[in-house]
Scaffold this active site. Structure first.
Site, PDB file in Angstrom:
ATOM      1  CB  CYS A 182     -25.198 -37.137 -26.079  1.00 23.47           C
ATOM      2  SG  CYS A 182     -25.018 -37.936 -24.496  1.00 23.47           S
ATOM      3  CE  LYS A 193      -8.620 -38.306 -30.188  1.00 25.60           C
ATOM      4  NZ  LYS A 193      -8.951 -36.883 -30.008  1.00 25.60           N
ATOM      5  CD  GLU A 208     -23.339 -44.954 -25.690  1.00 25.04           C
ATOM      6  OE1 GLU A 208     -24.396 -44.345 -25.954  1.00 25.04           O
ATOM      7  OE2 GLU A 208     -23.286 -45.930 -24.929  1.00 25.04           O
ATOM      8  CD  GLU A 231     -26.381 -33.640 -30.992  1.00 22.57           C
ATOM      9  OE1 GLU A 231     -25.506 -33.798 -31.855  1.00 22.57           O
ATOM     10  OE2 GLU A 231     -26.448 -34.330 -29.961  1.00 22.57           O
TER      11      GLU A 231
HETATM   12  P1  NAD Z   1     -16.668 -35.361 -32.607  1.00 19.51           P
HETATM   13  O1  NAD Z   1     -17.255 -36.561 -33.252  1.00 19.51           O
HETATM   14  O2  NAD Z   1     -16.198 -34.263 -33.464  1.00 19.51           O
HETATM   15  O3  NAD Z   1     -15.410 -35.761 -31.687  1.00 19.51           O
HETATM   16  C1  NAD Z   1     -15.490 -36.774 -30.733  1.00 19.51           C
HETATM   17  C2  NAD Z   1     -14.139 -37.454 -30.613  1.00 19.51           C
HETATM   18  O4  NAD Z   1     -13.825 -38.059 -31.856  1.00 19.51           O
HETATM   19  C3  NAD Z   1     -12.982 -36.501 -30.291  1.00 19.51           C
HETATM   20  O5  NAD Z   1     -12.092 -37.141 -29.395  1.00 19.51           O
HETATM   21  C4  NAD Z   1     -12.317 -36.323 -31.641  1.00 19.51           C
HETATM   22  O6  NAD Z   1     -10.959 -36.005 -31.553  1.00 19.51           O
HETATM   23  C5  NAD Z   1     -12.512 -37.691 -32.257  1.00 19.51           C
HETATM   24  N1  NAD Z   1     -12.441 -37.720 -33.722  1.00 19.51           N
HETATM   25  C6  NAD Z   1     -12.700 -36.717 -34.603  1.00 19.51           C
HETATM   26  N2  NAD Z   1     -12.472 -37.130 -35.861  1.00 19.51           N
HETATM   27  C7  NAD Z   1     -12.064 -38.414 -35.788  1.00 19.51           C
HETATM   28  C8  NAD Z   1     -11.700 -39.396 -36.759  1.00 19.51           C
HETATM   29  N3  NAD Z   1     -11.691 -39.126 -38.061  1.00 19.51           N
HETATM   30  N4  NAD Z   1     -11.373 -40.632 -36.315  1.00 19.51           N
HETATM   31  C9  NAD Z   1     -11.381 -40.932 -35.007  1.00 19.51           C
HETATM   32  N5  NAD Z   1     -11.693 -40.037 -34.051  1.00 19.51           N
HETATM   33  C10 NAD Z   1     -12.047 -38.795 -34.432  1.00 19.51           C
HETATM   34  O7  NAD Z   1     -17.768 -34.904 -31.597  1.00 19.51           O
HETATM   35  P2  NAD Z   1     -17.769 -33.597 -30.702  1.00 19.51           P
HETATM   36  O8  NAD Z   1     -18.222 -32.442 -31.490  1.00 19.51           O
HETATM   37  O9  NAD Z   1     -16.474 -33.500 -29.990  1.00 19.51           O
HETATM   38  O10 NAD Z   1     -18.877 -34.019 -29.605  1.00 19.51           O
HETATM   39  C11 NAD Z   1     -20.178 -33.688 -29.760  1.00 19.51           C
HETATM   40  C12 NAD Z   1     -21.001 -34.852 -30.277  1.00 19.51           C
HETATM   41  O11 NAD Z   1     -20.863 -35.969 -29.409  1.00 19.51           O
HETATM   42  C13 NAD Z   1     -22.473 -34.538 -30.290  1.00 19.51           C
HETATM   43  O12 NAD Z   1     -23.069 -34.990 -31.465  1.00 19.51           O
HETATM   44  C14 NAD Z   1     -22.996 -35.297 -29.088  1.00 19.51           C
HETATM   45  O13 NAD Z   1     -24.349 -35.598 -29.138  1.00 19.51           O
HETATM   46  C15 NAD Z   1     -22.138 -36.487 -29.074  1.00 19.51           C
HETATM   47  N6  NAD Z   1     -22.107 -37.106 -27.749  1.00 19.51           N
HETATM   48  C16 NAD Z   1     -22.770 -38.276 -27.549  1.00 19.51           C
HETATM   49  C17 NAD Z   1     -22.812 -38.853 -26.292  1.00 19.51           C
HETATM   50  C18 NAD Z   1     -23.536 -40.147 -26.062  1.00 19.51           C
HETATM   51  O14 NAD Z   1     -23.285 -40.777 -25.059  1.00 19.51           O
HETATM   52  N7  NAD Z   1     -24.438 -40.577 -26.918  1.00 19.51           N
HETATM   53  C19 NAD Z   1     -22.157 -38.239 -25.238  1.00 19.51           C
HETATM   54  C20 NAD Z   1     -21.482 -37.048 -25.461  1.00 19.51           C
HETATM   55  C21 NAD Z   1     -21.466 -36.494 -26.737  1.00 19.51           C
END
Ligand code: NAD
Length: 487
Positions: free
Chosen positions: A290, A181, A256, A389
């Site tokens: 991240c 997804k 992650e 962050e």
């Molecule tokens: P997010 O958590 O809003 O979204 C990430 C994914 O989760 C998207 O595909 C989204 O559609 C999905 N999602 C949202 N709500 C959901 C739910 N209720 N159930 C299941 N899936 C759901 O994050 P974002 O704003 O898109 O990304 C930024 C964040 O991701 C930052 O905090 C960043 O640090 C983190 N990140 C971490 C890593 C790592 O490897 N540690 C890598 C990249 C990004």
């Protein structure tokens, strides 16, 4: 760009059992180009019914052609996918740059990294083995590493290709069947990846892609009783929801999550060597990383010098459209820009020192989500800019007196993803590598060039479980113990 022509299929589709199809509800989501703010197409708004079909297709693949392959055969397919990614690097670069707003050369690096993950996991697929265990007389005991079954992969928008490579690549290498997804903000390279998998001969159903909203398709995937492992990359808030959903089905989950990763610069550091790492680790992908190094901790003996030299670099940074391939591109969305400018407003309001700012390119479209990269100096470790962050091109510089204080500040946030230590003192390098709470510690470098081979993951609120490297393959498999009594 005419997406349908460039991709060879309708991007408003889900990919299930090797076929492109309209989502069950026939609904779509607008696709925005963050460099211009313009709507450039539509993607599928997948929902629970699509997820259900995708999980069914993955289960059928496990019971069919995919599940019957040997590890060597799986590895060959992954390697072929890696080759096809390399042959399509320019298309993938173009899609990612338009979708995420990534400057072209950064998008190209991500496409090459995707190929590298597939090569790495293709080569590793037949090298994961169990053990024989000495036991009681008359027994032979050994362990097997088996796939979980259906793995769910929820990916964010900031590094779609790299995260798909490390997550889906590792899962497929171990013989799982994946349901991916991608993020609603950027899913084009996930779709192109599915097409590449098809062309490489990945059996139908081994990979399924359902774009859609997190609270719809994402939540349906995490709650589905047919999913046996979940790999989630994203925010802490959603990660915690995902873990709760996984707990309801008692399935393992890899999280992650975010970070507030520090680089520690001591008086004896090689500042010339450190400088490009200090700045690049904060502004790469407009700070939407991240493992971005958003905190620079500097010992007082070199503090003024480091701030002045970082400020000089910041003053030269240029932000503009992805196609211009400048230092920094736009943020992903108007909402993300609002969050980042909110932090900059707070900095001004609290009288923090703005040491330097980059500049906006003259041809940057007014609708693009641009924020000038900003260096904030003299920040106290307790300030929100030093703890939260920000996920934008903003770095804070924090002074410290000695090693103990540096460690306390480094460990003083909710996160523990990555850290960098700059010092020529060998003893200090070893001490800090142990004392700093982070999943990766880099000594006299930061990020080691991306390192597909290097296990990656967090401590504390940065998450748990490891992806990347060989280690990930243990997470994408389950250990079975076999004890045979033969007298
Ligand atoms: P997010 O958590 O809003 O979204 C990430 C994914 O989760 C998207 O595909 C989204 O559609 C999905 N999602 C949202 N709500 C959901 C739910 N209720 N159930 C299941 N899936 C759901 O994050 P974002 O704003 O898109 O990304 C930024 C964040 O991701 C930052 O905090 C960043 O640090 C983190 N990140 C971490 C890593 C790592 O490897 N540690 C890598 C990249 C990004």
């Amino acid at each position: 760009m005419n997406l349908r022509e460039r991709l060879g299929f309708d991007p408003a589709s889900v990919f299930i059992a090797g076929e492109w199809a309209a989502p069950a509800g026939g609904r779509t989501l607008a696709l925005e180009n963050p460099s211009t703010g313009e709507t450039v197409g539509e993607i599928a708004r997948g929902e629970a019914a699509d997820i259900d079909r995708a999980v069914g297709a993955a289960q059928a693949a496990l019971n069919g052609e995919w599940g019957a392959l040997t590890a060597l055969e799986r590895g060959r397919i992954l390697t072929r996918m890696g080759q096809l990614v390399l042959e399509n690097v320019e298309l993938l670069t173009e899609l990612e740059a338009a979708d995420v707003g990534k400057p072209l050369s950064q998008a190209r690096n991500d496409a090459i990294a995707l190929a590298r993950y597939l090569e790495f996991y293709g080569g590793a697929a037949d090298k994961v083995h169990g053990q024989t265990i000495p036991y009681l007389d008359g027994y032979t005991v050994y362990t097997l590493r088996e796939p979980h079954g259906v793995t769910g992969h929820i990916v964010p928008w900031n590094y779609p290709m790299q995260i798909i490579g490390r997550s889906v690549g590792g899962a497929l290498a171990m013989g799982n069947a994946a349901v991916l997804k991608p993020a609603e903000e950027a899913c084009l390279t996930a779709l192109a990846f599915a097409q590449i998998a098809n062309e490489a001969g990945l059996p139908k159903g081994a990979l399924n892609v359902v774009p859609g909203l997190g609270e719809e398709a994402g939540a349906a995937l995490t709650a589905h009783a047919g999913v046996n492992h979940i790999s989630f990359t994203g925010s802490v808030g959603v990660g915690s929801l995902v873990q709760a959903a996984a707990a309801a089905n008692v399935v393992p989950v890899t999280l992650e999550l975010g970070g507030k990763s520090p680089q520690l610069v001591f008086d004896d550091a090689d500042i010339d060597k450190a400088l490009p790492f200090l700045v690049n680790a904060g502004i790469q992908n407009a700070g939407q990383t991240c493992s971005a190094s958003s905190r620079i901790l500097v010992q007082r003996g070199v503090y003024d010098d480091v701030v002045a030299r970082m400020a000089e670099r910041y003053a030269g940074l240029r932000v503009g459209p992805a196609a211009g391939d400048l230092d920094v591109g736009p943020l992903i969305s108007a909402r993300q820009k609002e969050i980042v400018t909110g932090f900059l407003d707070l900095a001004r309001q609290d009288g923090l020192t703005i040491a330097a700012r980059g500049s906006l390119a003259g041809d940057a479209p007014a609708g693009g989500h641009y924020v000038e990269p900003t260096l904030v100096a003299g920040v106290s470790p307790g300030h929100r800019l030093a703890r939260d962050e920000i996920f934008g091109p903003v770095q804070v510089v924090i002074p410290f007196d000695d090693e103990d204080e540096a460690v306390a500040i480094a460990n003083g946030t909710d996160y523990g993803l990555v850290a960098g230590v700059w010092t020529c003192d060998g003893g200090r390098q070893m001490r800090l590598a142990r004392k700093i709470h982070a999943g990766q510690v880099f000594i006299n470098n930061y990020g080691a060039g991306g390192g597909v081979e290097l296990p990656f993951g967090g401590m504390a609120k940065s998450g748990h479980g490891r992806e990347k490297g060989f280690e990930a393959l243990y997470g994408f498999s389950v250990l079975k113990t076999v004890a045979a009594h033969h007298g």
